[in-house]
Design an enzyme around this catalytic site. Structure first.
Site, mmCIF file in Angstrom:
data_model
loop_
_atom_site.group_PDB
_atom_site.id
_atom_site.type_symbol
_atom_site.label_atom_id
_atom_site.label_comp_id
_atom_site.label_asym_id
_atom_site.label_seq_id
_atom_site.Cartn_x
_atom_site.Cartn_y
_atom_site.Cartn_z
ATOM 1 C CB SER A 419 -0.884 0.007 1.258
ATOM 2 O OG SER A 419 -0.058 0.012 2.416
ATOM 3 C CG ASP A 440 3.386 -4.788 2.934
ATOM 4 O OD1 ASP A 440 3.448 -3.658 2.413
ATOM 5 O OD2 ASP A 440 2.912 -4.986 4.086
ATOM 6 C CG ASP A 460 8.562 -10.029 10.477
ATOM 7 O OD1 ASP A 460 9.066 -8.879 10.414
ATOM 8 O OD2 ASP A 460 8.323 -10.621 11.545
ATOM 9 C CB ILE A 461 11.576 -6.240 6.837
ATOM 10 C CG1 ILE A 461 10.877 -5.236 7.756
ATOM 11 C CG2 ILE A 461 11.017 -6.204 5.430
ATOM 12 C CD1 ILE A 461 11.162 -3.788 7.389
ATOM 13 C CG ASN A 487 8.104 2.611 1.332
ATOM 14 O OD1 ASN A 487 7.915 3.793 1.609
ATOM 15 N ND2 ASN A 487 7.129 1.713 1.354
ATOM 16 C CE1 TYR A 553 8.266 7.079 10.645
ATOM 17 C CE2 TYR A 553 8.620 9.458 10.615
ATOM 18 C CZ TYR A 553 8.368 8.275 9.947
ATOM 19 O OH TYR A 553 8.216 8.272 8.591
ATOM 20 C CE LYS A 557 11.110 6.325 8.334
ATOM 21 N NZ LYS A 557 11.101 5.611 7.046
#
Ligand code: ZN
Length: 656
Positions: A419, A440, A460-461, A487, A553, A557
């Site tokens: 998505s 995903d 599952d990364i 991403n 977050y 990042k």
């Protein structure tokens, strides 16, 4: 070989000869032992009233670009029969003039170009004419004593035509050799090293004769136990080497290609044959395949770079040996490879091209072994091979496929692709010609990205085994990896540092930082072998302009950004570019629910509307706009840029 004719299917067409022609053409096309991808051609002769109400005798012949398996009535080009017959009487006729005159003789200027065998179809005095490059007939005729075997199989039932170049020359040869013959005495015509024709005034009869005559050739092979000779072997897997070979083939071809490994027991058995180094180089099954396969495959021994360079040199020599100076040499890259121990690899600038080559090659591998079992596989001589490969009409057919979107032949892996920005990236890459694997956590990704050029993998990364499998699957399916888009991420609920629980912090670091490093690390060995490889991190405007309450977050990042900067330094020597994108104000993704919007706006003392338009351009940013930027950064515009951080946020006054 079984007839696929069904009375109940044919019944509906019985009053319409063209519809019957469509029907039996499709039956031929449905059998890969008769017809492969665009091969073969068929026709029907009809009287039709023209625009002025006058009756004309026409040949409706397969148009170029149509496939017999899926042909429809507009796929048949209507050409005046008389003109075609008169063309056959000419002493010489250049290819370009033949095409012009055939087009000029068409009663519908909108119809496709008639098949290169239109004149030959016109000469055969029956309503229906069927032509295929049947495997069994080719296995028998690509042999020093092929004519003798054909005699043995068919006796006087067929006309035999020695090999000549297809097109006008072949039509003339047939005309010359049949001048004193009565066509009604024959059921078919065998073209040595090329294929077979059958004909009849009845559509079903013409089709059934094809089946019967090819079955006789198959029985001949069975009687001689030639079919028992097919080698089989277990294959190994070496994805790293597969991707290296693809890189080398792309380098020689000067454009990226897909690579498909056929590791079936048959493919591997063929690749492992003791004399494969010589056997595979003898030539194609039929000259019709040359535009797809080139005369020879690449043979992979141990030193891949050397093997590919040797192939290129040999191809160059072959061209120079045969050219009369009027042709322009094609690229030097192979279209397929024999890889002992592993199988057969096919290459194509599109996935479909590589699949077509794979199918042709698997039929060729069988025919070669059958031919050898009969005594000796011996296709046409090199001068004929060259003449057919550089035949301008064949070339014209291939050139028409050329159009190059930016990422044609390239392979991308995008995380978080079910998505939002990830899905938009996957779609944009595919629109621009790439093949994409999308990872995903949401298993729906497998259905969302389910097309030939899209592979969705539920993954599952945070699970390194799952990541490694997904990367392997990408290389197995497409041949390598050129572009990585990191991403996937989560957006934990905003909390002040003193209120933040360890679990939220740890989870965000795990997904938003540790997993990114792991995916990058897993991909690096393949990216090193990529074609103009690039990595794009989708980070956040929060990195250069953090906000209170978003440490869970923003910190990972920021870590991603630092990871990217170091990766740019480490990977530059391999030509891998690594850049970071900082999006903001992308409200059409799953990250932004009504609640998160209200909460974030509240933190700045703004309404949601004020919050959404708080950037310099007073505009939100759409996922597809971010995707376009990702593609731009992975593409040629950024060819000389690495280690850069690019905002896409409508302009942030805190950064500017
Ligand atoms: Zn043909």
């Amino acid at each position: 070989m079984k007839s696929l004719w069904k009375n109940e299917e044919a019944e509906g067409f019985s009053k319409d000869p063209l519809q019957l022609r469509v029907y039996t053409s499709r039956l031929l096309g449905a059998n890969p032992d008769l017809v492969l991808h665009g091969g073969g051609n068929t026709s029907v002769k009809l009287s039709q009233k023209n625009f002025f109400g006058e009756t004309e005798e026409l040949l409706l012949v397969k148009g170029s670009g149509w496939d017999l398996a899926t042909i429809e009535s507009p796929g048949f080009a209507p050409v005046r029969l008389e003109t075609l017959k008169r063309l056959a009487e000419l002493e010489t006729l250049s290819d370009s003039e033949m095409v012009r005159q055939q087009r000029a003789a068409m009663t519908d200027p909108g119809a496709p170009n008639p098949s290169v065998e239109a004149i030959l179809h016109a000469l055969i005095p029956f309503r229906y004419v069927d032509h295929t490059h049947a495997d069994a007939v080719l296995a028998v005729t690509n042999h020093p004593d092929g004519e003798q075997s054909i005699q043995e199989i068919y006796g006087p039932r067929v006309i035999v035509i020695p090999y000549v170049m297809p097109g006008f020359v072949l039509a003339k040869k047939v005309r010359e050799l049949t001048q004193n013959k009565n066509w009604s005495d024959y059921e078919g015509m065998i073209l040595m090293n090329h294929g077979i024709f059958t004909f009849d005034d009845d559509a079903q009869e013409s089709y059934e004769k094809m089946i019967e005559l090819v079955t006789l050739a198959e029985n001949f092979l069975k009687d001689r136990k030639a079919l028992d000779s097919l080698a089989r072997a277990e294959s190994e897997e070496d994805l790293q080497k597969l991707s290296l070979i693809r890189r080398e083939v792309s380098r020689i071809r000067r454009e990226p290609v897909y690579a498909q490994l056929d590791s079936t027991a048959e493919a591997c058995g063929f690749a492992n044959l003791k004399n494969i180094n010589e056997l595979a180089l003898r030539g194609p099954m039929t000259s019709d395949h040359l535009a797809r396969t080139k005369p020879e495959p690449l043979i992979i021994n141990n030193d891949i770079e050397k093997d590919v360079s040797l192939y290129a040199r040999n191809y160059d020599d072959y061209f120079r040996r045969n050219t009369d100076g009027s042709q322009e040499i094609l690229d030097l890259a192979p279209r397929w490879a024999v890889w002992p121990g592993y199988g057969l690899v096919s290459y194509g600038r599109s996935l479909n091209d590589s699949k077509v080559v794979r199918d042709i090659v698997s039929h060729t591998a069988r025919a070669i072994q059958i031919g050898e079992a009969l005594g000796r596989w011996e296709p046409i001589a090199e001068k004929h091979i060259f003449e057919a490969e550089y035949w301008e009409l064949q070339r014209a057919k291939m050139e028409s496929f050329k159009q190059s979107p930016e990422f044609q032949g390239k392979i991308a892996l995008v995380t978080g692709a079910a998505s939002g920005i990830g899905l938009a990236c996957a779609c944009e890459f595919v629109r621009e010609g790439a093949a994409v694997t999308g990872l995903d956590l949401n298993a729906d990704v497998e259905n969302i990205l389910d097309r030939d050029e899209m592979l969705g993998v539920a993954c599952d990364i945070t699970d390194s085994g799952a990541v490694s499998n997904a990367v392997d699957e990408t290389v197995r399916r497409f041949g390598g990896l050129d572009i990585l888009v990191l991403n996937a991420g989560t957006f934990p609920a905003g909390k002040l540092i003193e209120d933040l629980d360890d679990q939220t912090w740890d989870k965000s670091i795990e997904i938003n930082l540790k997993s990114q490093q792991r995916i990058l690390k897993t991909c690096i060995p393949f990216l090193k072998q990529g074609v103009d490889p690039a990595v794009v991190f989708v980070a956040s405007r929060n990195v250069p302009a953090p906000g209170p309450g978003a440490s869970a977050y923003s910190v990972p990042k920021a870590g991603q950004t630092q990871l990217a900067r170091i990766a740019a330094l480490e990977l530059g020597q391999f030509g891998i570019r690594v850049n970071v994108l900082h999006p903001d104000c992308v409200y059409d993704t799953g990250l932004w629910t009504k609640e998160t919007l209200e909460r974030s706006a509240g933190r700045y003392g703004l309404t949601v509307e004020e919050y959404k338009s708080r950037n310099v351009l007073k505009s939100d940013v759409k996922s597809h706009e971010v995707a376009k930027m990702v593609c731009t950064m992975a593409g040629s515009v950024f060819a000389k840029t690495t280690g850069a951080q690019i905002p896409i946020d409508g302009g942030s006054d805190r950064v500017i």
